[in-house]
Design a protein around this motif. Structure first.
Motif, short mmCIF file in Angstrom:
data_model
loop_
_atom_site.label_atom_id
_atom_site.label_comp_id
_atom_site.label_asym_id
_atom_site.label_seq_id
_atom_site.Cartn_x
_atom_site.Cartn_y
_atom_site.Cartn_z
N ILE A 6 -4.22 -4.46 -4.26
CA ILE A 6 -3.12 -4.92 -5.23
C ILE A 6 -2.41 -6.05 -4.75
CG2 ILE A 6 -1.10 -3.97 -6.24
CD1 ILE A 6 -2.48 -1.17 -6.23
N GLN A 7 -2.00 -6.16 -3.76
CA GLN A 7 -1.31 -7.26 -3.05
C GLN A 7 -2.01 -8.57 -3.22
OE1 GLN A 7 1.82 -6.65 -1.93
NE2 GLN A 7 2.08 -9.08 -1.54
N ALA A 8 -3.46 -8.41 -2.68
CA ALA A 8 -4.41 -9.71 -2.76
C ALA A 8 -4.40 -10.03 -4.51
CB ALA A 8 -5.54 -9.32 -2.25
N GLY A 12 -3.26 -13.71 -5.90
CA GLY A 12 -4.17 -14.42 -6.81
C GLY A 12 -3.30 -14.82 -7.91
N LEU A 13 -2.70 -13.95 -8.49
CA LEU A 13 -2.07 -14.27 -9.96
C LEU A 13 -0.88 -15.14 -9.53
CD1 LEU A 13 -1.59 -10.68 -11.60
CD2 LEU A 13 -3.34 -12.61 -12.20
N ALA A 27 4.28 -10.49 -10.17
CA ALA A 27 5.59 -9.91 -9.75
C ALA A 27 5.58 -8.48 -9.63
CB ALA A 27 6.67 -10.58 -10.12
N ILE A 28 5.08 -8.09 -10.66
CA ILE A 28 4.87 -6.44 -11.07
C ILE A 28 4.02 -5.67 -10.00
CG2 ILE A 28 4.07 -4.74 -12.70
CD1 ILE A 28 5.66 -6.64 -14.96
N LEU A 29 2.97 -6.56 -9.82
CA LEU A 29 2.03 -5.99 -9.08
C LEU A 29 2.63 -6.17 -7.56
CD1 LEU A 29 -1.44 -7.20 -10.21
CD2 LEU A 29 -0.60 -4.76 -10.31
N VAL A 30 3.17 -7.08 -7.19
CA VAL A 30 3.84 -6.98 -5.84
C VAL A 30 4.86 -5.81 -5.44
CG1 VAL A 30 5.51 -8.31 -4.34
CG2 VAL A 30 3.56 -9.35 -5.30
N GLY A 31 5.45 -5.53 -6.52
CA GLY A 31 6.34 -4.40 -6.58
C GLY A 31 5.79 -3.02 -6.59
N ILE A 32 4.83 -2.99 -7.07
CA ILE A 32 3.84 -1.61 -6.89
C ILE A 32 3.21 -1.32 -5.66
CG2 ILE A 32 1.78 -0.58 -7.84
CD1 ILE A 32 2.38 -1.80 -10.70
N SER A 33 2.83 -2.43 -5.26
CA SER A 33 2.27 -2.49 -3.86
C SER A 33 3.01 -2.17 -2.63
CB SER A 33 1.11 -3.42 -3.42
OG SER A 33 2.05 -4.79 -3.27
#
Length: 66
Positions: A6-8, A12-13, A27-33
């Motif tokens: 998820i961080q990768a 990439g985004l 940013a949302i994916l960074v928070g989830i990971s």
């Protein structure tokens, strides 16, 4: 392992994103990971530390946030 994937994707985004929507999604994916990593680190600390030293070890973890 899922948090690293998820961080990768989030990085990439951020890199390839050409619109605000992609940056927000990153940013949302960074928070989830980050939430996944934090929860797994705390559970690892709790499972590997003796009960008598748990408060001290968790206080070190808490200090690392500031």
């Amino acid at each position: 392992m899922a948090a690293l994937i998820i961080q990768a994707v989030a990085v990439g985004l951020f890199i390839a994103g050409s619109s605000l929507a992609l940056w927000i999604a990153g940013a949302i994916l960074v928070g989830i990971s980050s939430a996944i990593v934090w929860a797994s680190c705390l559970s690892l600390i709790v499972s590997r530390t003796e009960k008598s030293q748990l408060a001290q070890v968790l206080s070190y973890t808490s200090i690392s946030l500031s």
